[in-house]
Write a protein that holds these residues in place. Sequence first.
Motif, PDB file in Angstrom:
ATOM      1  N   SER A 103       0.850  -1.195   0.000  1.00  0.00           N
ATOM      2  CA  SER A 103       0.000   0.000   0.000  1.00  0.00           C
ATOM      3  C   SER A 103       0.879   1.236   0.000  1.00  0.00           C
ATOM      4  O   SER A 103       1.893   1.294   0.708  1.00  0.00           O
ATOM      5  N   GLY A 104       0.476   2.222  -0.789  1.00  0.00           N
ATOM      6  CA  GLY A 104       1.183   3.487  -0.795  1.00  0.00           C
ATOM      7  C   GLY A 104       0.760   4.406   0.338  1.00  0.00           C
ATOM      8  O   GLY A 104       1.310   5.498   0.494  1.00  0.00           O
ATOM      9  N   ALA A 105      -0.218   3.953   1.141  1.00  0.00           N
ATOM     10  CA  ALA A 105      -0.696   4.763   2.270  1.00  0.00           C
ATOM     11  C   ALA A 105      -0.579   3.966   3.561  1.00  0.00           C
ATOM     12  O   ALA A 105      -1.477   3.973   4.404  1.00  0.00           O
ATOM     13  N   ASP A 106       0.539   3.236   3.716  1.00  0.00           N
ATOM     14  CA  ASP A 106       0.662   2.365   4.878  1.00  0.00           C
ATOM     15  C   ASP A 106       0.885   3.125   6.175  1.00  0.00           C
ATOM     16  O   ASP A 106       0.922   2.538   7.256  1.00  0.00           O
ATOM     17  N   GLN A 107       1.045   4.482   6.105  1.00  0.00           N
ATOM     18  CA  GLN A 107       1.147   5.256   7.343  1.00  0.00           C
ATOM     19  C   GLN A 107      -0.205   5.359   8.052  1.00  0.00           C
ATOM     20  O   GLN A 107      -0.261   5.673   9.247  1.00  0.00           O
ATOM     21  N   LEU A 108      -1.301   5.079   7.323  1.00  0.00           N
ATOM     22  CA  LEU A 108      -2.632   5.042   7.928  1.00  0.00           C
ATOM     23  C   LEU A 108      -2.932   3.599   8.330  1.00  0.00           C
ATOM     24  O   LEU A 108      -3.154   2.744   7.482  1.00  0.00           O
ATOM     25  N   SER A 109      -2.942   3.337   9.628  1.00  0.00           N
ATOM     26  CA  SER A 109      -3.121   1.969  10.114  1.00  0.00           C
ATOM     27  C   SER A 109      -4.550   1.507   9.911  1.00  0.00           C
ATOM     28  O   SER A 109      -5.477   2.316   9.712  1.00  0.00           O
ATOM     29  N   ALA A 110      -4.753   0.190  10.006  1.00  0.00           N
ATOM     30  CA  ALA A 110      -6.097  -0.371   9.887  1.00  0.00           C
ATOM     31  C   ALA A 110      -6.992   0.149  11.003  1.00  0.00           C
ATOM     32  O   ALA A 110      -8.179   0.456  10.779  1.00  0.00           O
ATOM     33  N   GLU A 111      -6.464   0.269  12.212  1.00  0.00           N
ATOM     34  CA  GLU A 111      -7.273   0.722  13.342  1.00  0.00           C
ATOM     35  C   GLU A 111      -7.755   2.159  13.136  1.00  0.00           C
ATOM     36  O   GLU A 111      -8.928   2.479  13.371  1.00  0.00           O
ATOM     37  N   ARG A 112      -6.859   3.042  12.702  1.00  0.00           N
ATOM     38  CA  ARG A 112      -7.243   4.434  12.485  1.00  0.00           C
ATOM     39  C   ARG A 112      -8.232   4.552  11.325  1.00  0.00           C
ATOM     40  O   ARG A 112      -9.167   5.371  11.375  1.00  0.00           O
ATOM     41  N   ALA A 113      -8.042   3.752  10.277  1.00  0.00           N
ATOM     42  CA  ALA A 113      -8.966   3.791   9.138  1.00  0.00           C
ATOM     43  C   ALA A 113     -10.362   3.353   9.560  1.00  0.00           C
ATOM     44  O   ALA A 113     -11.371   3.960   9.164  1.00  0.00           O
ATOM     45  N   ARG A 146      -7.055  -4.039   3.484  1.00  0.00           N
ATOM     46  CA  ARG A 146      -5.758  -4.204   2.824  1.00  0.00           C
ATOM     47  C   ARG A 146      -4.623  -4.214   3.855  1.00  0.00           C
ATOM     48  O   ARG A 146      -3.720  -5.047   3.789  1.00  0.00           O
ATOM     49  N   MET A 147      -4.678  -3.323   4.821  1.00  0.00           N
ATOM     50  CA  MET A 147      -3.628  -3.266   5.832  1.00  0.00           C
ATOM     51  C   MET A 147      -3.630  -4.525   6.701  1.00  0.00           C
ATOM     52  O   MET A 147      -2.570  -5.007   7.120  1.00  0.00           O
ATOM     53  N   GLN A 148      -4.808  -5.096   6.945  1.00  0.00           N
ATOM     54  CA  GLN A 148      -4.877  -6.348   7.700  1.00  0.00           C
ATOM     55  C   GLN A 148      -4.269  -7.495   6.898  1.00  0.00           C
ATOM     56  O   GLN A 148      -3.571  -8.365   7.451  1.00  0.00           O
ATOM     57  N   VAL A 149      -4.537  -7.521   5.571  1.00  0.00           N
ATOM     58  CA  VAL A 149      -3.926  -8.538   4.709  1.00  0.00           C
ATOM     59  C   VAL A 149      -2.403  -8.397   4.711  1.00  0.00           C
ATOM     60  O   VAL A 149      -1.671  -9.384   4.821  1.00  0.00           O
ATOM     61  N   ILE A 150      -1.928  -7.160   4.602  1.00  0.00           N
ATOM     62  CA  ILE A 150      -0.488  -6.917   4.594  1.00  0.00           C
ATOM     63  C   ILE A 150       0.139  -7.404   5.897  1.00  0.00           C
ATOM     64  O   ILE A 150       1.205  -8.055   5.889  1.00  0.00           O
ATOM     65  N   ALA A 151      -0.508  -7.121   7.025  1.00  0.00           N
ATOM     66  CA  ALA A 151       0.019  -7.557   8.323  1.00  0.00           C
ATOM     67  C   ALA A 151       0.030  -9.075   8.429  1.00  0.00           C
ATOM     68  O   ALA A 151       1.001  -9.673   8.930  1.00  0.00           O
ATOM     69  N   ARG A 152      -1.032  -9.724   7.942  1.00  0.00           N
ATOM     70  CA  ARG A 152      -1.095 -11.184   7.990  1.00  0.00           C
ATOM     71  C   ARG A 152      -0.005 -11.809   7.116  1.00  0.00           C
ATOM     72  O   ARG A 152       0.658 -12.778   7.516  1.00  0.00           O
ATOM     73  N   GLU A 153       0.185 -11.258   5.916  1.00  0.00           N
ATOM     74  CA  GLU A 153       1.239 -11.766   5.038  1.00  0.00           C
ATOM     75  C   GLU A 153       2.620 -11.579   5.666  1.00  0.00           C
ATOM     76  O   GLU A 153       3.481 -12.463   5.556  1.00  0.00           O
ATOM     77  N   GLN A 154       2.824 -10.457   6.319  1.00  0.00           N
ATOM     78  CA  GLN A 154       4.115 -10.208   6.945  1.00  0.00           C
ATOM     79  C   GLN A 154       4.396 -11.216   8.059  1.00  0.00           C
ATOM     80  O   GLN A 154       5.517 -11.710   8.201  1.00  0.00           O
ATOM     81  N   ARG A 155       3.383 -11.534   8.849  1.00  0.00           N
ATOM     82  CA  ARG A 155       3.568 -12.540   9.898  1.00  0.00           C
ATOM     83  C   ARG A 155       3.917 -13.898   9.296  1.00  0.00           C
ATOM     84  O   ARG A 155       4.780 -14.617   9.821  1.00  0.00           O
TER      85      ARG A 155
END
Length: 428
Positions: A291-301, A374-383
């Motif tokens: 994501s090009g906007a990964d500074q915005l977390s899933a929780e804040r979104a 999307r941010m949750q998917v990214i976090a899951r993939e990273q784990r």
Amino acid sequence: MDTPPRLAVDRLLDDPETRIIVCCGAGGVGKTTTAAALGVRAAGRGRKAVVLTIDPARRLAQSMGIDSLDNTPRKVATVGAGDGELHAMMLDMKRTFDEIVEAHADGERARAILANPFYQSLSAGFAGTQEYMAMEKLGQLRARDDWDLIIVDTPPSRSALDFLDAPKRLGSFLDGKFIRVLMAPAKVGGRAGMKFLNVGMSMMTGTLSKLMGASLLKDVQTFVAAMDTMFGGFRTRADATFRLLQAPGTAFLVVAAPEPDALREAAYFVERLAAERMPLAGLVLNRVHGSGADQLSAERALAAAENLEEGGIVDQESGKAGLRDSGAEPTEPAEPTETARTANPPETGSPGTEGDTAVVDRITAGLLRLHAERMQVIAREQRTRDRFTSLHPEVAVAEVAALPGDVHDLAGLRAIGERLAAGVPAGA
């Protein structure tokens, strides 16, 4: 978690010592696309490459602009500037088996083998035949020395490494008691052989006839007798190809997606290759999300989306709520004059109306929720990647961004090659 070393794809492709690249991995992770993209990029960088696919899905031909692939390498017409060339082919295991018979048996014996019903069943789909024929075809391509790089796209799942077991399985098959029994009449010869079989093996062959049928048993005996002189050649060539896969100049690429099942399979491949002393170049991780906007977390979104959907209960600074907070009474807006109505006629759906604001809020809330997913998917993939890296920190990794659709042409394969060379997903 430590960052794994980066897989230098271009360095691998440019190295003149690299003669064979084998792409292996679970099914549905993009091995065929990866193999084709590597071939296109290698040819574009001056290599004379051939891609051998064993994947039953024939997507490779379509993406390269070829009507169909068969057991003969076909040149891909336009792969870019430079002196490189790209050829592609698809393994036809029956045709490969036929070619071996025709090359290593005299005319009469070859015709007898090719017409044998047991041979026809064996060559068309017997368990393990495809993997052994892949070994044979790879050995043939390497022996011809027409290409300076051979890229192999293997079958899906763990069967992708079954060709490593082909020599061992073949040796066990040829040295087994069953085959020695069937070969005994041929070694004795003629009527004496049949007498030997009928007298000495009558009980065994009677049992086999009941299990297999007399006709099938006869076909198997005829096949074994005709193939007797060729068995040693099969074992010799398979052993030579196995050693070729272990030698410098061969590189294995494990292809996976950032999903638990696919990376478990990748870990199995890495461990198996190490056990067989096969040279592993690294891991290609396909379909990685960024994501090009990964500074915005899933929780804040999600919090922002809820704020919009529930009428602005958080951080509201204007409107009637603001008036209530100040203690002032709301006043009715003045009736617009005729001049004002003429200068500013009302427009249906114009910005600033209450209805339009609600629509914009709903759309914005939906986009924020999509971003949160999307941010949750990214976090899951990273784990998932971190777990693999913790087990195999030495494995170099190239990540390729997830695409909205399949690749269907050379331009798409070039784009995949560029992402492979970059080693990190776009937008990550």
